[in-house]
Design a protein around this motif. Structure first.
Motif, PDB file in Angstrom:
ATOM      1  N   TYR A   1       0.885  -1.257   0.029  1.00  0.00           N
ATOM      2  CA  TYR A   1      -0.180   0.008   0.115  1.00  0.00           C
ATOM      3  C   TYR A   1       0.841   1.273  -0.041  1.00  0.00           C
TER       4      TYR A   1
ATOM      5  N   ILE B   1       2.497   2.003  -3.505  1.00  0.00           N
ATOM      6  CA  ILE B   1       1.504   2.398  -4.423  1.00  0.00           C
ATOM      7  C   ILE B   1       1.143   3.883  -4.087  1.00  0.00           C
TER       8      ILE B   1
ATOM      9  N   ARG C   1       3.621   6.456  -4.967  1.00  0.00           N
ATOM     10  CA  ARG C   1       3.899   6.714  -6.434  1.00  0.00           C
ATOM     11  C   ARG C   1       2.741   6.952  -6.997  1.00  0.00           C
ATOM     12  N   ARG C   2       1.604   7.094  -6.452  1.00  0.00           N
ATOM     13  CA  ARG C   2       0.270   7.038  -7.246  1.00  0.00           C
ATOM     14  C   ARG C   2       0.401   8.135  -8.513  1.00  0.00           C
TER      15      ARG C   2
ATOM     16  N   TRP D   1       2.650   7.086 -11.149  1.00  0.00           N
ATOM     17  CA  TRP D   1       2.194   5.889 -12.114  1.00  0.00           C
ATOM     18  C   TRP D   1       0.904   6.055 -12.677  1.00  0.00           C
TER      19      TRP D   1
END
Length: 155
Positions: free
Chosen positions: A116, A119, A122-123, A126
């Motif tokens: 979690y 991610i 880097r949401r 990405w």
């Protein structure tokens, strides 16, 4: 009705980043899935505006914490953040509750939290970012337009 149980007394408030494309797509998908709880979606950006969206117990989290992790609050003000929040929601979604059971296995909480954090951290890189958050009820996800530059039947 997608996202809300018919006879459910339980209400969950899902606080998410309204400028995060991953978050917006996830909310759109959750709205389509049947849940045993009434899911209320609230963007962090709404909480920053005085006199809007009331979420029980949300004052326990700082603005920075809200942007670092999704938060889920129940009607009693109990907060679940990050992977805990994801699992809390999955427990109510019909057909996905078994995934929540995996979280109870030894070591899975640490693994889920690590995934979690990676991610979430880097949401934007990405998945991108939208400059405007959506309405109070969240965004409607639209599938990408098909590229008509290809001849019939191939790429």
């Amino acid at each position: 009705m997608a996202g809300a149980g018919k006879h459910s007394a339980e209400k969950l408030f899902i606080v998410y980043d309204g400028q995060c494309n991953l978050c917006l797509a996830t909310v759109a998908r959750l709205k389509e899935l049947p849940s045993r709880a009434h899911l209320q979606f609230v963007q962090i950006q709404q909480l920053e505006q005085p006199g809007t969206a009331s979420v029980p117990g949300i004052q326990q989290a700082s603005t920075q914490q809200l942007y670092e992790k999704m938060h889920v609050a129940d009607s009693n003000g109990m907060l679940y953040a990050g992977a805990d929040g994801v699992i809390r929601v999955l427990r109510t979604v019909k057909g996905l509750g078994a995934l929540a059971l995996l979280y109870r296995m030894p070591g899975m909480r640490r693994i889920a939290d690590a995934i979690y954090r990676i991610i979430a951290g880097r949401r934007y890189e990405w998945f991108g970012r939208t400059e405007q958050s959506c309405s109070v009820d969240g965004c409607e996800w639209k599938p990408p337009r098909q590229n008509n530059n290809y001849p019939e039947g191939g790429r």
